[in-house]
Design an enzyme around this catalytic site. Sequence first.
Site, PDB file in Angstrom:
ATOM      1  N   LYS A  66      20.645  48.452  20.718  1.00 30.41           N
ATOM      2  CA  LYS A  66      21.679  48.950  21.324  1.00 30.41           C
ATOM      3  C   LYS A  66      21.594  50.085  22.535  1.00 30.41           C
ATOM      4  O   LYS A  66      20.661  50.728  22.101  1.00 30.41           O
ATOM      5  CB  LYS A  66      22.659  49.701  20.328  1.00 30.41           C
ATOM      6  CG  LYS A  66      24.155  49.839  20.969  1.00 30.41           C
ATOM      7  CD  LYS A  66      24.971  50.428  19.760  1.00 30.41           C
ATOM      8  CE  LYS A  66      26.427  50.772  20.325  1.00 30.41           C
ATOM      9  NZ  LYS A  66      27.568  51.532  19.334  1.00 30.41           N
ATOM     10  N   SER A 141      31.989  49.364  19.213  1.00 28.32           N
ATOM     11  CA  SER A 141      31.285  49.549  20.581  1.00 28.32           C
ATOM     12  C   SER A 141      30.045  48.719  20.524  1.00 28.32           C
ATOM     13  O   SER A 141      29.606  48.506  21.680  1.00 28.32           O
ATOM     14  CB  SER A 141      31.084  50.899  20.961  1.00 28.32           C
ATOM     15  OG  SER A 141      29.942  51.674  20.013  1.00 28.32           O
ATOM     16  N   SER A 165      31.886  51.136  14.890  1.00 22.58           N
ATOM     17  CA  SER A 165      31.244  50.217  15.804  1.00 22.58           C
ATOM     18  C   SER A 165      30.132  49.361  15.503  1.00 22.58           C
ATOM     19  O   SER A 165      29.649  48.561  16.211  1.00 22.58           O
ATOM     20  CB  SER A 165      30.710  51.344  16.645  1.00 22.58           C
ATOM     21  OG  SER A 165      31.649  51.657  17.562  1.00 22.58           O
TER      22      SER A 165
HETATM   23  N1  GLN Z   1      36.447  52.427  17.834  1.00 21.35           N
HETATM   24  C1  GLN Z   1      35.900  53.874  17.430  1.00 21.35           C
HETATM   25  C2  GLN Z   1      36.129  54.517  18.756  1.00 21.35           C
HETATM   26  O1  GLN Z   1      36.301  54.038  19.580  1.00 21.35           O
HETATM   27  C3  GLN Z   1      34.594  53.553  16.905  1.00 21.35           C
HETATM   28  C4  GLN Z   1      33.460  53.711  17.799  1.00 21.35           C
HETATM   29  C5  GLN Z   1      32.300  53.958  17.437  1.00 21.35           C
HETATM   30  O2  GLN Z   1      32.077  53.741  16.061  1.00 21.35           O
HETATM   31  N2  GLN Z   1      31.308  54.287  18.076  1.00 21.35           N
HETATM   32  O3  GLN Z   1      36.040  55.809  18.400  1.00 21.35           O
END
Ligand code: GLN
Length: 486
Positions: A66, A141, A165
């Site tokens: 990532k 994400s 994410s």
């Molecule tokens: N979707 C969640 C957010 O936007 C989690 C993001 C993440 O885990 N990096 O905060």
Amino acid sequence: MKIANKKVTAERLVKDALAKAKHFADYNIFTFLNEEGAIKKAREIDAKIAKGEKVGKLAGVPYALKDNFLSPEGETTASAHILQGFTSPVTATAVAKLEAEGAIMIGRTNLDAFAHGSSTENSYFGPTLNAFDRERVAGGSSGGSAVAVALDIVEFATGTDTGGSIRQPASFNGVYGLKPTYGCISRYGVVAMASSTDCIGFFTKTPDDMDLLMSIASGQDSKDMTTLPDYYNTELERSHLGHAQGRSPKLTVLDETSSSSISNNHKASGCRVGIIKDFDNDSVDAEIRQALKEKCELLKSKGHEIVELEMPSLKYALSAYYIIVPAEVASNLSRYDGIRYGFRSDDSAVLDDLYDHTRSEGFMPENKRRIMIGNFVLSSGFYDAYFLKAAKARTLIIKEYEKAFSKVDFILTPVAPNPAFKLGEKVNDPVAMYLEDVMSVSLNLAGVPGLTVPAGKTKTGLPLGLQLVGPRRSDKNLIEFAKELK
Ligand code: GLN
């Protein structure tokens, strides 16, 4: 693995993975392909094997990273304009551990910029497409990493999970995705989102691969003070199993003679699995609820008990998360000023203008939204009403999980209220996007581990996933128990 017994060379594996990555280029999975670097490393491993030298447990295994993990190979951008042009002088601890075992990074994967989002549509590079339906989102994400594994480009990929994410994109693409216990894997060298909930984890095709990666990556790191001593490889916390069955909790050192139901790859039996009553309602997709019911029946048929749980404090999780996380985001993003990293808007002679222009142009709208919310909830006059309240709600949530795990060994829930949604469907409606996280964020607030387990498909062929949750440090048990859901 295959290469150690010379069935295939590392160079072949890496070249195949790179070819597949190119074949699927229009899915927009990678922000960087590590062609030269990966082939060079593969040749070094092949040379070692030819000489009969010892190679690591992941020798020649191609993986995807990532793009918020620092390493000198390629730019680390976190899919954000403001980090464009930034090449890291350091290597993240997790990356160093994987590569010490011979894993080869073939590319960096797309994400919502700075990991803010649930669809990968907030990326400066545009969205990644879902592996099963190109009109739908990959989730986020870590969308790029999930799709790289789902399309079989690589054996595994890294992810970060601050509020879902890893788990949500894993469920949208039909792969395993683990958010470990907070502190299990070092966060050193990973672009920070919210330091009190950020976790490093993986996407894999099998629980056994997950176990192997966890055994390599977990452990204490002097560069990350929040890391826990390496419980994953040295001890099995089976206290929660004892608890649920009315026995006194006990930490047992993992040894060959242990007779635990889950350790040493023995089949788990007679576990108590909780399901959360409040998650069984019309706001959750009917096919997901059906998949959960079917898995419960499967578990019962294998001798496990299903227990209905009431966890009323979880309804505060989303609100608390979207106060605490932006507060930490605002602090963590203050370091991007156009002076030290990556992109600089102009060479304005006035320092404030330089900051102003760089940050205005460099951040995505969602990044700015979180900076605004974060500074608001921390500002004097509002701190007590928002941040402090959210911190108290977080304590309630932690206690709620502790209570639940005195009754059950695991909890099984949906990962998200729906399967992968259409591209463009939620990206202009931040609240709709935040609601995606309603079932995932409480784990991060409580620091407990969660594993996405594939659970079939919808009638239209979209993957469904369920989330297996355990108490802190039960990661190994979770991975073992996931096999019961097959
Ligand atoms: N979707 C969640 C957010 O936007 C989690 C993001 C993440 O885990 N990096 O905060």
